[in-house]
Scaffold this motif. Structure first.
Motif, short mmCIF file in Angstrom:
data_model
loop_
_atom_site.label_atom_id
_atom_site.label_comp_id
_atom_site.label_asym_id
_atom_site.label_seq_id
_atom_site.Cartn_x
_atom_site.Cartn_y
_atom_site.Cartn_z
N PHE A 1 9.85 -0.51 15.34
CA PHE A 1 9.08 0.33 14.42
C PHE A 1 8.82 -0.47 13.16
CE2 PHE A 1 8.64 3.31 10.90
CZ PHE A 1 7.69 4.21 11.39
N PRO A 2 7.59 -0.96 12.96
CA PRO A 2 7.31 -1.74 11.75
C PRO A 2 7.36 -0.86 10.50
CG PRO A 2 5.66 -2.14 13.46
CD PRO A 2 6.45 -0.94 13.88
N PHE A 3 8.08 -1.33 9.50
CA PHE A 3 8.17 -0.62 8.23
C PHE A 3 6.93 -0.96 7.42
CE2 PHE A 3 10.50 -0.51 3.91
CZ PHE A 3 10.13 0.79 3.70
N GLN A 4 5.98 -0.02 7.36
CA GLN A 4 4.71 -0.26 6.69
C GLN A 4 4.33 0.94 5.85
OE1 GLN A 4 2.19 -0.99 10.10
NE2 GLN A 4 2.44 -3.20 9.94
N ASP A 5 3.52 0.68 4.83
CA ASP A 5 2.98 1.76 4.02
C ASP A 5 1.99 2.54 4.87
OD1 ASP A 5 1.29 3.26 2.19
OD2 ASP A 5 2.23 2.09 0.59
N PRO A 6 2.15 3.86 5.03
CA PRO A 6 1.24 4.62 5.90
C PRO A 6 -0.20 4.66 5.39
CG PRO A 6 2.67 6.10 4.66
CD PRO A 6 3.19 4.71 4.43
N ASP A 7 -0.40 4.36 4.12
CA ASP A 7 -1.75 4.44 3.56
C ASP A 7 -2.54 3.15 3.71
OD1 ASP A 7 -1.36 7.09 2.73
OD2 ASP A 7 -0.37 6.42 0.89
N ASP A 8 -1.87 2.00 3.64
CA ASP A 8 -2.61 0.74 3.70
C ASP A 8 -2.00 -0.30 4.63
OD1 ASP A 8 -0.37 -0.08 2.29
OD2 ASP A 8 -1.40 -0.13 0.36
N ASP A 9 -0.95 0.06 5.36
CA ASP A 9 -0.29 -0.84 6.32
C ASP A 9 0.30 -2.08 5.67
OD1 ASP A 9 -0.82 0.80 8.48
OD2 ASP A 9 -2.73 -0.16 8.93
N LYS A 10 0.49 -2.05 4.35
CA LYS A 10 1.10 -3.18 3.68
C LYS A 10 2.62 -3.07 3.76
CE LYS A 10 -2.60 -4.15 0.36
NZ LYS A 10 -2.96 -4.24 -1.09
N GLN A 11 3.27 -4.21 3.52
CA GLN A 11 4.72 -4.23 3.56
C GLN A 11 5.29 -3.50 2.33
OE1 GLN A 11 7.00 -6.09 5.93
NE2 GLN A 11 8.10 -4.40 5.00
N PRO A 12 6.03 -2.40 2.52
CA PRO A 12 6.62 -1.72 1.36
C PRO A 12 7.76 -2.55 0.77
CG PRO A 12 6.50 -0.29 3.31
CD PRO A 12 6.27 -1.69 3.76
N TYR A 13 8.25 -2.07 -0.34
CA TYR A 13 9.36 -2.74 -1.02
C TYR A 13 10.61 -2.68 -0.14
CZ TYR A 13 12.77 -3.91 -4.65
OH TYR A 13 13.78 -4.50 -5.38
N TRP A 14 11.25 -3.81 0.05
CA TRP A 14 12.53 -3.89 0.76
C TRP A 14 13.21 -5.17 0.31
CZ3 TRP A 14 14.95 -7.35 4.08
CH2 TRP A 14 16.06 -6.87 4.78
N ARG A 15 14.44 -5.06 -0.12
CA ARG A 15 15.17 -6.23 -0.60
C ARG A 15 16.57 -6.27 -0.01
NH1 ARG A 15 10.69 -6.91 -1.83
NH2 ARG A 15 9.77 -7.53 -3.84
N ASP A 16 16.93 -7.44 0.48
CA ASP A 16 18.31 -7.70 0.86
C ASP A 16 18.91 -8.49 -0.31
OD1 ASP A 16 20.75 -8.41 1.86
OD2 ASP A 16 20.00 -9.54 3.57
N VAL A 17 19.62 -7.78 -1.18
CA VAL A 17 20.15 -8.43 -2.38
C VAL A 17 21.51 -9.04 -2.05
CG1 VAL A 17 18.85 -7.13 -4.06
CG2 VAL A 17 20.94 -6.13 -3.15
N GLY A 18 21.51 -9.92 -1.06
CA GLY A 18 22.76 -10.46 -0.53
C GLY A 18 23.22 -11.74 -1.16
#
Length: 424
Positions: A253-270
């Motif tokens: 399931f690709p994590f995408q913005d439902p309005d523009d299919d762009k990559q939403p904010y996601w950070r691995d602050v590792g």
């Protein structure tokens, strides 16, 4: 979205139990996680990392949640009890802490799958139709409803939530999926040295976010099988997913913005660098992570503190903060703060110049300090006249940690060790 679709998703979320895996040590954060698990690490001025997946669950309508803890979990448990302990079991909602308690065998959690397996009886008692496994150490906002709806529409046994990342970033760091045109997973490689690229998107790989949806009985069946193999590492990526993709319906399931299919904010602050960078992003005029969206609030525990205060207005002693985020209880006394993020109850004494720094709760900066590109841990008392982040050789000589990108970490233990060294 139609009313029918909204009701359908609402029913799916009510039939779902979420288990947040929050036992990670976060070793690449070094001394920042010496006394706390990575999900308990502070972020964004007033939050902890665990608040983001928990808020996603609540905002998505998933209100039966377990939190599996293990490594140095005291501060995490205390935070969850204070900020998330108000849910009513009798109303069909609960957030329960599930410490590693050797419920299955005599060992602690071996991996992600084993952490779920050791809590299988607790999950079974909830009678969910679906189980959602969530990583507790990423910062993002996501509605899990569409993920559940897609899982059901695909008649999937398992669904893996994923993001597009640069190949060089995925190498050795993420599980990477190869999918067909319907997003069914054909191959899964756990942290490959050379990740496969997404067809038509050179330089990009499809990486697992560590978030999964399972049909409950299918999950229990796979966990029982995996636990029976003594050679298994008890991990979804290493053991379970590679074994089931050919014989069962596993989808991405690709994590995408439902309005523009762009990559939403996601950070691995590792890492210390990524932790500093993600916090610094928040001081921009319009950060990608909108913390002011009242339609998707990030819930947390916060003490009742006095308002932030900026005092003195003299040419050489003026309390100001520019392009910065400042939390409650902060006092900036006759100092200048630029492009920085100050957590609750931080005190900056006079004649200081603070730039591009992340200062965690209850820290105190003495007079006449110059601090740049630095992470100061909770409760640190920085002595008067210190310079940090300007001369990295001196920073290292003082016992501070300096990253490859020039971010300096200062903890109370480091300050105490430096004080003893100066006495000697």
């Amino acid at each position: 979205m139609t009313n029918y679709e909204e009701r359908r998703i609402s029913n799916l979320t009510k039939e779902t139990y979420a288990l947040v895996l929050a036992g990670g040590r976060g070793s690449r954060l070094f001394e920042l996680t010496d006394n706390r698990a990575k999900p308990a690490t502070y972020f964004g001025g007033k939050f902890r990392i665990i608040d983001f997946p928990l808020s996603n669950c609540i905002n998505s309508g998933i209100r039966r949640i377990g939190i599996a803890t293990q490594y140095k979990s005291h501060s995490l448990i205390r935070h969850v009890n204070r900020g998330w302990g108000h849910f009513k079991k009798e109303l069909g909602e609960s957030i329960e802490i599930l410490p590693a308690s050797q419920q299955k065998g005599e060992g602690w959690y071996l991996g992600t799958a084993d952490a779920v397996f050791q809590n299988i009886d607790i999950i079974r008692d909830e009678l969910p139709k679906y189980v959602m496994i969530l990583s507790g150490d990423h910062v993002y906002r996501m509605d899990y409803g569409p993920l559940l709806a897609k899982h059901v529409a695909n008649e999937a046994d398992m669904t893996v939530c994923c993001i597009e990342v640069p190949v060089e970033e995925a190498a050795g760091a993420f599980g990477v999926m190869t999918v067909d045109e319907s997003h069914r997973v054909c191959r899964f490689d756990e942290k490959p040295a050379t990740p496969s690229e997404i067809p038509g998107k050179p330089g990009k790989a499809l990486a697992s976010m560590g978030n999964y949806v399972f049909n409950t009985e299918f999950l229990f069946e796979q966990l029982e099988k995996d636990a029976a193999h003594t050679s298994s590492s008890g991990d979804f990526g290493n053991d379970i997913i590679p074994k089931i993709i050919e014989s069962h319906r596993v989808f991405a399931f690709p994590f995408q913005d439902p309005d523009d299919d762009k990559q939403p904010y996601w950070r691995d602050v590792g890492t210390l660098d990524s932790f500093w960078e993600a916090n610094m992003e928040l001081v921009a005029p319009e950060p990608q992570l909108n913390m002011y969206d009242e339609n998707w609030p990030i819930w947390t525990f916060q003490e009742q503190t006095a308002p932030a205060k900026f005092v003195f207005d003299q040419d050489t002693r003026r309390g100001i903060a520019i392009d910065s985020t400042v939390s409650g209880g902060v006092v900036v006394s006759g100092s200048t703060v630029r492009r920085s993020l100050l957590f609750s109850k931080v005190r900056i004494n006079s004649y200081c110049d603070i730039d591009e720094s992340v200062i965690l709760p209850d820290a105190v900066v003495g007079r006449s300090c110059q601090i740049k590109k630095t992470i100061i841990d909770r409760g640190c008392i920085i002595p008067e006249g210190m310079t940090i982040g300007i001369d990295h050789e001196q920073d290292r000589a003082n016992g501070f940690r300096v990253t490859a990108k020039g971010v300096v970490l200062v903890t109370s233990a480091m300050i105490n060790a430096l004080a003893l060294k100066n006495i000697e």
